[in-house]
Every structure is written in C-alpha cells, then in structure tokens.
Design an enzyme around this catalytic site. Sequence first.
Site, PDB file in Angstrom:
ATOM      1  N   LYS A  79      98.124  19.519 137.341  1.00 31.56           N
ATOM      2  CA  LYS A  79      98.439  18.240 136.695  1.00 31.56           C
ATOM      3  C   LYS A  79      97.511  17.152 137.241  1.00 31.56           C
ATOM      4  CE  LYS A  79     102.470  15.309 135.667  1.00 31.56           C
ATOM      5  NZ  LYS A  79     103.936  15.150 135.859  1.00 31.56           N
ATOM      6  N   SER A 154     106.791  14.690 131.690  1.00 33.79           N
ATOM      7  CA  SER A 154     105.413  14.274 131.660  1.00 33.79           C
ATOM      8  C   SER A 154     104.408  15.396 131.910  1.00 33.79           C
ATOM      9  CB  SER A 154     105.181  13.165 132.686  1.00 33.79           C
ATOM     10  OG  SER A 154     105.403  13.651 134.004  1.00 33.79           O
ATOM     11  N   SER A 178     110.268  16.092 134.756  1.00 34.26           N
ATOM     12  CA  SER A 178     108.949  16.327 134.173  1.00 34.26           C
ATOM     13  C   SER A 178     108.367  17.729 134.339  1.00 34.26           C
ATOM     14  CB  SER A 178     107.948  15.329 134.731  1.00 34.26           C
ATOM     15  OG  SER A 178     108.102  14.118 134.056  1.00 34.26           O
TER      16      SER A 178
HETATM   17  N1  GLN Z   1     110.812  11.341 131.641  1.00 32.46           N
HETATM   18  C1  GLN Z   1     111.142  10.756 132.897  1.00 32.46           C
HETATM   19  C2  GLN Z   1     110.465   9.419 133.031  1.00 32.46           C
HETATM   20  O1  GLN Z   1     109.843   9.028 132.102  1.00 32.46           O
HETATM   21  C3  GLN Z   1     110.779  11.683 134.000  1.00 32.46           C
HETATM   22  C4  GLN Z   1     109.367  11.628 134.373  1.00 32.46           C
HETATM   23  C5  GLN Z   1     109.013  12.520 135.502  1.00 32.46           C
HETATM   24  O2  GLN Z   1     109.796  13.364 135.926  1.00 32.46           O
HETATM   25  N2  GLN Z   1     107.823  12.300 136.059  1.00 32.46           N
HETATM   26  O3  GLN Z   1     110.546   8.757 134.007  1.00 32.46           O
END
Ligand code: GLN
Length: 485
Positions: A79, A154, A178
């Site tokens: 990532k 994400s 995410s």
């Molecule tokens: N979707 C969640 C957010 O937007 C989680 C994001 C994540 O785990 N990095 O914060």
Amino acid sequence: MNLFEYSAGELHKKLLAKECSAVEITESVLERIDACEEKVGAYLTVTGEQAKAAAAKVDAKIAAGEEIHPLAGIPMGIKDNICTKGVTTTCASKMLYNFVPPYNATVMDKLEGVDAVMIGKLNMDEFAMGSSCENSHFKLTHNPRALDRVPGGSSGGSAAAVAAGEAVVTLGSDTGGSIRQPAACCGIIGLKPTYGSVSRYGLVAFASSLDQIGPMGRTVEDVANLYSIICGRDPMDATSARREYPDFAAQISGDVQGMRIGLPKEYFGPGVEEGVRAAVMDSIHTLERKGAKVVELSLPSTDYALSAYYIISSAEASSNLARFDGVKYGYRAEGYTSLTDMYERTRSEGFGDEVKRRIMLGTFVLSSGYYDAYYNRAKLLQKTIAEEFTAAFEQCDIIATPTTPTTAFRLGENVGDPLKMYASDICTVTVNIAGLPAISLPCGMVDGLPAGLQLIGPRFSEGRLFNVSRVLEQERGGLCAVAAL
Ligand code: GLN
C-alpha cells in the site's frame, strides 16, 4: 494454471522442487499486471526491474543450496502509505506526489530480510481516508470481481491486486476497516492485527492510536506467514508490544471442537443486506457442524461506534497531517506572497476534499469549548466499547459478524454522500477502537458479488483466528481463485 494464480505456499513448494524459478514467478505476475492493469488500476507504481533483480537473488540462493524462507521470491504489492526506500510513496495524495522516502518502514526491512519481492505500490484512498478507493488523487481502482463496482477502501489497490492475480499477497493498513472491508468486497482474506503487534514505523500516520499494517492474501496460510514476518517488537515504535510471537502458520490446527462463537445481535440488524446475513450464517452453521457452539451476545454501544470513530480518527488526523505544510516534503504551491499564504495555498491545493473534511472536523472537535463535548465523550465511549468486548470474551472465544453490511457498491454510487460512505464501516470500526485483531474471509456470493465474514478475537489471539479461518477455508475448497479478467 499460470504461476500468478498459485498461493505463496504452493509457489514455495515449486521453488524447492525446482519446478520454476523465482524470476519466472515474478515475470508471470508482471505479465498479468500488463494484461489487466488497464481494467483494474490497482497500482500507482510498478517496480518491475527491481523485482526481477530481487527474484534473481533468490534463484542464486536456491542454486547455492541455501535454505529459503516461505516468502522468499514471492511477489508482493505494498500500500502506498508504507515507506519504501527509494520508491515513491504518495499516500495517493497530490501532497506527496513526488515524495521518495530515504528510509524503509520496519515492515519493509523485515520483508527484505526474508527476500520477499516487492512488485510495486498500490492505490488507496488519499491518506487512507475512505471506503471505496475513490478518494485517490491519481486513479480509480475497479473491483476485479465486477469492474463497475468499487474494490472497497482504503486499501482498495491491495485487495484488487490480490483478487486479480497482480500480486500473490499484499500489505494494507487498517484504521477503521481498511483491510477487512476491501478484502470482503474483493473476495479475499485480510487481517487487521492486534494494535501494537505490527510496527507502525514508516507507516504514514492517519490516526496513530488506531492504525495497523496487516496482510492480505488468497489462503489463510499465506496471510499467517506474512503476519509472522511483519509482527514483533520494534524499538522504533513506542506503541509496539513487548512480547514473543509464534510461527502462526505452523500452529494452524483447523480444530474448532468446543469453541464458543459469539454472535452480537447489533451486527445483524436491519442495515445488513439479507443475502450477506445468509452467507455469514452459512459459515456459522459450518462451524457448528465442526463442533463449535453458538452464543448469542449483545454489544450495546455498537450504535455509537461510528460517531466515536470519526471523532477520534479525525482529531488525530488533524494533528498528524499538520506536517504537510509545503516546507518539509512533497507539494509546494507556487505564486505565494508570504509564509502563511504558502501554507494556505499548499494545503488547499495539495489535499483532496475528504482529507480537508477530516482535518476540519478534527480541528473542530479538539477546539476549546468543544473538546469536552465531542473528543472527551468519544474517548469515554471508546473505553465502554472496549469493556463490552472484554465482557463478551468471557462468554465466548471468538465473535463472528458480517465484515460489511452490503456487498461492493457501484463506482460513483456513494461519492456524494459521506455519511453513507462512512456507514460501510459500521461492522469494522469497533475492532480498531478496542485494539483487537479481526480477519475477514470470503463467505459466499450474493448476486454474483463476494460477501465477507469477520472473526474478532481478544488481543493477541491471531492464532485462534487463523484456526477458525482454516476450517472455513477447507469447507470452501481452499485457495480463493483469481478473478477471470
Ligand atoms: N473507511 C474508514 C475511514 O474512512 C476507515 C479507513 C481506514 O481504515 N484507513 O476512515
């Protein structure tokens, strides 16, 4: 089968039996990337030449009769919020479009130490804020199982690459879901480790008290092997736990006899799609047939979890992202008239809408006058949520829930509605709030789209999660197949 379709475990056996070389494995994955990247869009950077050179080193070791690690020569994607020395690390943001870290994240040093082959850097929501990968400044990633759908986020690039066969395993990061949510959307396996078990050194911080790096793959063994490498105490990360970890893959027994599986009613409510609920229950019944017992539970504070999560994570993000000011690294606006003007223009032009929304929300909840009303209350809720989990784990060994209330939505469907986007994390955020480990496993298809089962355990119970996962994996027929593209 092509080489890119095998699991890391199978590829390792092939390397030992000299049925193929590490360079051939890397070339197979690179060809796959060439063939389907236009449709999928998982990568921001592909490091093909470097990857082939790393693979050649593994072949030389094999030829010299040296012992190799199970992940040696295995192509993996990373990532783009994990620092890779000499390779651009953008967090999918204009703010870091040209940032080349002069150092490796600890996890990258560990992977290089076992001769894993990094094949490139993966797309994500900008600074890991989002649930669909649509907040990337650079490109859209498509779900390889249904190209008109989001891959989740994400870590959408990390999930899509594994599902498409564009990497054998990948690393993602999980602050509120995410890793698990995109794993569920793309029909693969993803682990969010216990907070403090994987070093965050070199992970660009979103919400430091919630962030963890974790593995994604197509078999439980691959995920366990990758986790065994990246976990461990790191003096460079003050939040890293002081403890010893076993070889997780070697300990998988696949026995769930007598295990108590908790089903919290709040996770099976009306917001959960009927097909997803049925798929999750199918897996629970499988575990019952294998000797596990079901325990009904309640985790009453779940209703407040999303509010607590978005307050705490945004508060921390507003502080963490203060460092992107046009001075230290990355983007700097042109045509400014003063230092303040330079900061303002740089941050206005360098950050996308969602990141700005979080910074504003975080700054607001931390400001005097609102701190007690929002931030402190969210921190109190965090304590209650963690206590409810502790009490629940006196009645059961593991908790099972859907990973996401729905299957992957259509690209563009939720971009205009942040609250709807946030709601897709309803089943995952509590785990980060309580610092627990959780794994997402594919549990069937609903209208042609994958559904995900989430297993949550007490702190440091990753071994138990892998065991239960193995039972379900065997029932499902092993390896999650690569998407036909
Ligand atoms: N979707 C969640 C957010 O937007 C989680 C994001 C994540 O785990 N990095 O914060």
